[in-house]
Design an enzyme around this catalytic site. Structure first.
Site, PDB file in Angstrom:
ATOM      1  N   CYS A 172       0.784  -1.297  -0.134  1.00  0.00           N
ATOM      2  CA  CYS A 172       0.048  -0.152   0.071  1.00  0.00           C
ATOM      3  C   CYS A 172       0.865   1.207  -0.082  1.00  0.00           C
ATOM      4  O   CYS A 172       0.566   2.288  -0.809  1.00  0.00           O
ATOM      5  CB  CYS A 172      -1.134   0.020   1.161  1.00  0.00           C
ATOM      6  SG  CYS A 172      -0.181  -0.737   2.581  1.00  0.00           S
ATOM      7  N   HIS A 212      -3.374   6.209   4.565  1.00  0.00           N
ATOM      8  CA  HIS A 212      -1.784   6.415   4.641  1.00  0.00           C
ATOM      9  C   HIS A 212      -0.992   7.925   4.315  1.00  0.00           C
ATOM     10  O   HIS A 212      -1.510   8.183   3.332  1.00  0.00           O
ATOM     11  CB  HIS A 212      -0.976   5.461   3.847  1.00  0.00           C
ATOM     12  CG  HIS A 212      -1.229   3.918   4.469  1.00  0.00           C
ATOM     13  ND1 HIS A 212      -1.762   3.524   5.861  1.00  0.00           N
ATOM     14  CD2 HIS A 212      -0.761   2.783   3.909  1.00  0.00           C
ATOM     15  CE1 HIS A 212      -1.731   2.261   5.820  1.00  0.00           C
ATOM     16  NE2 HIS A 212      -0.932   1.970   4.667  1.00  0.00           N
TER      17      HIS A 212
HETATM   18  N1  LIG Z   1      -1.687  -3.186  -0.511  1.00  0.00           N
HETATM   19  C1  LIG Z   1      -2.152  -4.269  -0.466  1.00  0.00           C
HETATM   20  O1  LIG Z   1      -2.116  -4.982  -1.289  1.00  0.00           O
HETATM   21  C2  LIG Z   1      -2.594  -4.714   1.197  1.00  0.00           C
HETATM   22  C3  LIG Z   1      -3.171  -3.912   1.766  1.00  0.00           C
HETATM   23  C4  LIG Z   1      -3.731  -4.187   3.049  1.00  0.00           C
HETATM   24  C5  LIG Z   1      -3.440  -5.534   3.035  1.00  0.00           C
HETATM   25  N2  LIG Z   1      -3.008  -6.296   2.351  1.00  0.00           N
HETATM   26  C6  LIG Z   1      -2.952  -7.946   2.537  1.00  0.00           C
HETATM   27  O2  LIG Z   1      -4.300  -8.440   2.583  1.00  0.00           O
HETATM   28  C7  LIG Z   1      -4.110  -9.401   3.546  1.00  0.00           C
HETATM   29  C8  LIG Z   1      -5.502  -9.132   4.196  1.00  0.00           C
HETATM   30  O3  LIG Z   1      -5.581  -8.075   4.670  1.00  0.00           O
HETATM   31  P1  LIG Z   1      -7.050  -7.388   5.469  1.00  0.00           P
HETATM   32  O4  LIG Z   1      -6.622  -6.332   6.176  1.00  0.00           O
HETATM   33  O5  LIG Z   1      -8.251  -7.876   4.703  1.00  0.00           O
HETATM   34  O6  LIG Z   1      -6.822  -8.600   6.777  1.00  0.00           O
HETATM   35  P2  LIG Z   1      -8.025  -9.300   7.649  1.00  0.00           P
HETATM   36  O7  LIG Z   1      -9.031  -8.042   7.665  1.00  0.00           O
HETATM   37  O8  LIG Z   1      -7.405  -9.891   8.741  1.00  0.00           O
HETATM   38  O9  LIG Z   1      -8.883 -10.436   6.871  1.00  0.00           O
HETATM   39  C9  LIG Z   1      -8.227 -11.651   6.574  1.00  0.00           C
HETATM   40  C10 LIG Z   1      -9.005 -12.287   5.598  1.00  0.00           C
HETATM   41  O10 LIG Z   1      -8.349 -13.584   5.140  1.00  0.00           O
HETATM   42  C11 LIG Z   1      -9.340 -14.735   5.578  1.00  0.00           C
HETATM   43  N3  LIG Z   1      -8.486 -15.994   6.027  1.00  0.00           N
HETATM   44  C12 LIG Z   1      -7.822 -15.855   7.076  1.00  0.00           C
HETATM   45  N4  LIG Z   1      -7.250 -17.387   7.251  1.00  0.00           N
HETATM   46  C13 LIG Z   1      -7.845 -18.056   6.010  1.00  0.00           C
HETATM   47  C14 LIG Z   1      -7.832 -19.339   5.591  1.00  0.00           C
HETATM   48  N5  LIG Z   1      -7.039 -20.171   6.116  1.00  0.00           N
HETATM   49  N6  LIG Z   1      -8.167 -19.625   4.522  1.00  0.00           N
HETATM   50  C15 LIG Z   1      -8.986 -18.819   3.765  1.00  0.00           C
HETATM   51  N7  LIG Z   1      -9.300 -17.381   4.279  1.00  0.00           N
HETATM   52  C16 LIG Z   1      -8.522 -17.072   5.108  1.00  0.00           C
HETATM   53  C17 LIG Z   1      -9.993 -14.381   6.617  1.00  0.00           C
HETATM   54  O11 LIG Z   1     -11.149 -15.097   6.769  1.00  0.00           O
HETATM   55  P3  LIG Z   1     -11.946 -15.123   8.200  1.00  0.00           P
HETATM   56  O12 LIG Z   1     -12.847 -13.977   8.572  1.00  0.00           O
HETATM   57  O13 LIG Z   1     -12.756 -16.739   8.135  1.00  0.00           O
HETATM   58  O14 LIG Z   1     -10.950 -15.366   9.293  1.00  0.00           O
HETATM   59  C18 LIG Z   1     -10.331 -12.811   6.139  1.00  0.00           C
HETATM   60  O15 LIG Z   1     -11.367 -12.597   5.093  1.00  0.00           O
HETATM   61  C19 LIG Z   1      -3.006  -9.124   4.515  1.00  0.00           C
HETATM   62  O16 LIG Z   1      -2.319 -10.075   5.147  1.00  0.00           O
HETATM   63  C20 LIG Z   1      -2.079  -8.366   3.390  1.00  0.00           C
HETATM   64  O17 LIG Z   1      -1.276  -9.378   2.940  1.00  0.00           O
HETATM   65  C21 LIG Z   1      -2.707  -6.068   1.004  1.00  0.00           C
END
Ligand SMILES: NC(=O)c1ccc[n+]([C@@H]2O[C@H](COP(=O)([O-])OP(=O)(O)OC[C@H]3O[C@@H](n4cnc5c(N)ncnc54)[C@H](OP(=O)(O)O)[C@@H]3O)[C@@H](O)[C@H]2O)c1
Length: 337
Positions: free
Chosen positions: A129, A242
């Protein structure tokens, strides 16, 4: 119904929920939406327009017949499932760090290097990000007057860590205001009313992984293998948006007026730069908006070829979900699926 079968991996998370919202807002051509998460969320329902869609547990079979996967469930989950989805014939736009630096995986910010997406092999990586918003603002300047060196200090919202971190900030803030003792769970220290110069693990050189991402990802996206980037990334107690204080050293001098002129025509950028009238971007303003906002453009008085600026964007939209959806739109529009 016209459109594509789209799966969201991590559909219940911070980024996943924003994907669902953005697909509707941009009238993305979805014929069928598959919502995937862990077994904890299986059976929950989510509203998508007039439909109620049930969240499914992610399995190796989840991707049969899917055209596009928008993945945001963290690096380990992506490592496991993205290659399976690609082998099943889908194109995965992956938000995690798992594949970003793989040589055969394009790392794409549409305003900068959408052509790189053409050469995908089933996985396209969405950058970090803090890097996305920085290159949206710096690349247009770099194309006119190559940037040699960037010094960037970030002020990053807790939503970048996920929904647990947003909950922690809210809970700790209430506790501290009530004179209680805030217990850190997500971060190593209290985040409410505090700053943490610590995003992701520290590396052997003393930089954090987030800081090193800003160097390596910037070089890859901007096709600028020699650009120097030194970052200090800081978590701040706000929920969304950010901000970055950026100092650049150019090949030749550039006036702030020239930089403003270039940025005012740049795709995805809005210049908000009239400090004497209190006009400059803030994260509160940028939250929920799509553009990258730039202000405080001025000479860096420490270097004859230097410029300084302040860059702000919504980290969950342009920093994550929106950037990925823009990539998917370009795949469809250009026939690159
Ligand atoms: N710039 C970017 O690209 C950017 C920005 C922010 C985040 N991210 C990435 O996106 C990821 C998620 O961020 P977030 O902020 O959305 O996190 P979050 O709110 O913690 O959500 C995590 C998601 O992953 C799912 N998950 C967890 N364990 C899983 C499994 N074993 N199988 C399938 N799904 C699973 C969760 O499902 P449950 O609800 O069932 O637990 C939830 O839907 C981060 O770890 C990071 O790598 C990227």
């Amino acid at each position: 119904m016209h459109g594509h079968r789209v799966a969201i991996l991590g559909a219940t998370g911070m980024v996943g929920r924003e994907f669902i919202k953005i697909l509707r807002q941009r009238a993305f051509p979805v014929s069928d939406l598959v919502l995937l998460a862990s077994d904890r969320s299986a059976g929950k329902t989510v509203t998508f327009g007039a439909q109620e869609i049930m969240v499914q547990e992610t399995t190796h079979e989840s991707f049969e017949g899917v055209d596009i996967v928008l993945a945001s469930a963290g690096a380990e989950i992506s490592q496991e499932f993205s290659p399976i989805a690609a082998a099943a014939g889908a194109v995965v736009v992956d938000n995690s760090r798992a594949f970003r630096m793989e040589p055969d995986v394009p790392l794409v910010v549409p305003e900068v290097n959408i052509e790189d997406a053409r050469n995908h092999h089933g996985i396209i990586a969405n950058p970090n990000c803090s890097t996305i918003q920085m290159v949206v603002a710096l690349n247009p300047i770099h194309l006119v007057n190559p940037i040699r060196r960037v010094i960037v200090d970030t002020y990053q919202a807790v939503s970048g860590t996920g929904s647990n971190a947003v909950d922690e900030l809210m809970e700790q803030s209430r506790t501290v205001l009530a004179d209680g003792k805030a217990e850190p769970k997500v971060y190593p220290h209290q985040i409410a009313f505090n700053l943490l110069p610590h995003l992701e693990p520290f590396q052997d050189n003393g930089d954090s992984r987030e800081e090193m991402k800003m160097l390596h990802e910037t070089r890859k996206i901007m096709h600028a293998p020699d650009i120097l980037v030194s970052a200090t990334t800081v978590r701040v107690p706000i929920s969304v948006g950010h901000s970055e204080a950026v100092h650049i050293e150019l090949t030749e001098p550039m006036t702030p007026e020239e930089a403003r002129e270039i940025l005012s025509k740049a795709p995805g950028v809005v210049v908000m730069d009239d400090p004497s009238n209190n006009i400059y971007p803030t994260p509160w303003f940028a939250a929920g908006r799509d553009e990258t906002f730039v202000g405080r453009i001025r000479k860096d008085i420490s270097h004859p070829n230097g410029l300084a600026m302040w860059i702000v964007a919504d980290n969950i939209r342009k920093g994550a979900a929106l950037n990925a959806v823009q990539i998917a739109e370009a795949l469809i529009q250009n026939g690159w699926l």
